[in-house]
Design a protein around this motif. Structure first.
Motif, PDB file in Angstrom:
ATOM      1  N   LEU A 129       0.855  -1.176   0.000  1.00  0.00           N
ATOM      2  CA  LEU A 129       0.000   0.000   0.000  1.00  0.00           C
ATOM      3  C   LEU A 129       0.895   1.232   0.000  1.00  0.00           C
ATOM      4  N   PRO A 130       0.377   2.432  -0.494  1.00  0.00           N
ATOM      5  CA  PRO A 130      -0.953   2.656  -1.062  1.00  0.00           C
ATOM      6  C   PRO A 130      -1.107   2.049  -2.460  1.00  0.00           C
ATOM      7  N   LYS A 131      -2.187   2.454  -3.133  1.00  0.00           N
ATOM      8  CA  LYS A 131      -2.539   1.913  -4.437  1.00  0.00           C
ATOM      9  C   LYS A 131      -1.355   1.959  -5.386  1.00  0.00           C
ATOM     10  N   ASN A 132      -1.154   0.825  -6.074  1.00  0.00           N
ATOM     11  CA  ASN A 132      -0.060   0.671  -7.048  1.00  0.00           C
ATOM     12  C   ASN A 132       1.321   0.795  -6.410  1.00  0.00           C
ATOM     13  N   ALA A 133       1.362   0.700  -5.083  1.00  0.00           N
ATOM     14  CA  ALA A 133       2.622   0.812  -4.338  1.00  0.00           C
ATOM     15  C   ALA A 133       3.328   2.147  -4.609  1.00  0.00           C
ATOM     16  N   ASP A 134       2.530   3.167  -4.919  1.00  0.00           N
ATOM     17  CA  ASP A 134       3.102   4.503  -5.122  1.00  0.00           C
ATOM     18  C   ASP A 134       3.468   5.087  -3.756  1.00  0.00           C
ATOM     19  N   PRO A 135       4.699   5.523  -3.564  1.00  0.00           N
ATOM     20  CA  PRO A 135       5.132   6.017  -2.255  1.00  0.00           C
ATOM     21  C   PRO A 135       4.246   7.155  -1.744  1.00  0.00           C
ATOM     22  N   VAL A 136       3.965   7.128  -0.470  1.00  0.00           N
ATOM     23  CA  VAL A 136       3.139   8.173   0.143  1.00  0.00           C
ATOM     24  C   VAL A 136       3.710   9.553  -0.147  1.00  0.00           C
ATOM     25  N   ALA A 137       5.020   9.687  -0.037  1.00  0.00           N
ATOM     26  CA  ALA A 137       5.666  10.995  -0.206  1.00  0.00           C
ATOM     27  C   ALA A 137       5.523  11.550  -1.619  1.00  0.00           C
ATOM     28  N   SER A 138       5.186  10.684  -2.589  1.00  0.00           N
ATOM     29  CA  SER A 138       5.072  11.143  -3.976  1.00  0.00           C
ATOM     30  C   SER A 138       3.661  11.629  -4.316  1.00  0.00           C
ATOM     31  N   TRP A 139       2.697  11.393  -3.431  1.00  0.00           N
ATOM     32  CA  TRP A 139       1.331  11.838  -3.683  1.00  0.00           C
ATOM     33  C   TRP A 139       1.239  13.349  -3.487  1.00  0.00           C
ATOM     34  N   VAL A 140       0.495  14.002  -4.346  1.00  0.00           N
ATOM     35  CA  VAL A 140       0.298  15.446  -4.202  1.00  0.00           C
ATOM     36  C   VAL A 140      -0.417  15.742  -2.896  1.00  0.00           C
ATOM     37  N   ASN A 141      -1.411  14.913  -2.575  1.00  0.00           N
ATOM     38  CA  ASN A 141      -2.164  15.061  -1.327  1.00  0.00           C
ATOM     39  C   ASN A 141      -1.873  13.843  -0.449  1.00  0.00           C
ATOM     40  N   ARG A 142      -1.072  14.035   0.600  1.00  0.00           N
ATOM     41  CA  ARG A 142      -0.685  12.912   1.449  1.00  0.00           C
ATOM     42  C   ARG A 142      -1.854  12.342   2.238  1.00  0.00           C
TER      43      ARG A 142
END
Length: 277
Positions: A129-142
């Motif tokens: 997790l999260p979705k698609n194993a995209d790192p939390v820090a890379s999300w625009v909205n954490r």
């Protein structure tokens, strides 16, 4: 074909499930954010959450960590470069977590906090997790990232509540449980030594060995740029840590082709018998 373990009926589905956080202290800020996003599950009595900041003054910290690591039914691995670099996180907590995951005692969930190359790690086959194993820090909205993680954890917990607890084994069914011998340090050392001696650990033969053992070579970061000795150590310890007895047995069979008789052949047969293959 080995008999399956038989377990008794689950305890009440209303009982809280303990969650253990395995993380590097440099990620404490992100860990705290995740804890807050799990607050509704705590308020609803669905989970209890534990991490090492819960240790009280005067308590022996390693023993306290071991107690909760071995009691939790969900273990969260908060993955980052600092987690992978931490000897305690990777070599102690992660190894024990994967052993409990392999026996069905716990559900291990990797949470990718920050961008890092984790392919080939011992937890690499688990759904992250999260979705698609995209790192939390890379999300625009954490908050969106942590909300996605929280939903994934809720789903895992709900599924666990429908399953029997590993400790709830009835006396009636215990006679049907197959008792397996565990490989010890000497067995692992023998396998490593024979793998080196066999030539199967040489660079040109590594990929073929992995394929024969049922392992996807691309998942093993140590397949490249390592000596024969380092590769053998990494491979045997990796398979042991995730309790992949079938792959270990296939490696034994490959080694039997080279060591057909004598003490080495007897050693391999003994190891295979412990693996129950």
């Amino acid at each position: 074909m080995r008999p399956k373990k038989v377990m008794s009926i689950s305890i009440s589905a209303t009982r809280s499930i303990e969650i253990f956080f395995s993380y590097a202290h440099k990620d404490e800020e992100l860990k705290n954010e995740l804890v807050k996003h799990l607050s509704i599950l705590k308020r609803q009595g669905v989970i209890t959450a534990w991490h090492d900041r819960e240790i009280t003054a005067g308590t022996e910290w390693a023993g306290e960590i071991d107690t909760h690591l071995n009691a939790a039914r969900v273990i969260l691995l908060l993955i980052s470069s600092d987690f992978l670099a931490s000897d305690y996180c990777y070599d102690i907590e992660l190894v024990q977590a994967m052993k409990r995951h392999a026996t069905g005692e716990a559900c291990v969930i990797p949470i990718i906090l920050r961008e890092v190359d984790w392919k080939g790690a011992v937890f690499g086959k688990l759904q992250a997790l999260p979705k698609n194993a995209d790192p939390v820090a890379s999300w625009v909205n954490r908050d969106q990232a942590f909300a996605d993680v929280a939903r994934g954890i809720r789903k895992a917990v709900e599924e666990l509540k429908q399953q029997p607890t590993p400790q709830a084994i009835s006396q009636f069914s215990s006679s049907f449980i197959e008792i397996e011998q565990e490989l010890n340090a000497n067995d692992l050392e023998i396998l490593t030594e024979l793998l080196i001696r066999s030539g199967r650990a040489e660079y040109s033969a590594r990929k073929a060995l992995c394929i024969k053992a049922g392992i996807e070579p691309n998942q093993l970061g140590f397949l490249r740029q390592s000596t024969d000795t380092d590769f053998s150590l990494e491979l045997i310890n990796y398979l042991h840590s995730i309790d992949d007895k079938q792959a270990l047995c296939k490696i034994c069979k490959e080694l039997e082709v080279v060591f057909k008789r004598g003490r080495y052949a007897a050693d391999l047969e003994n190891i295979k018998s412990k693996l129950n293959f």
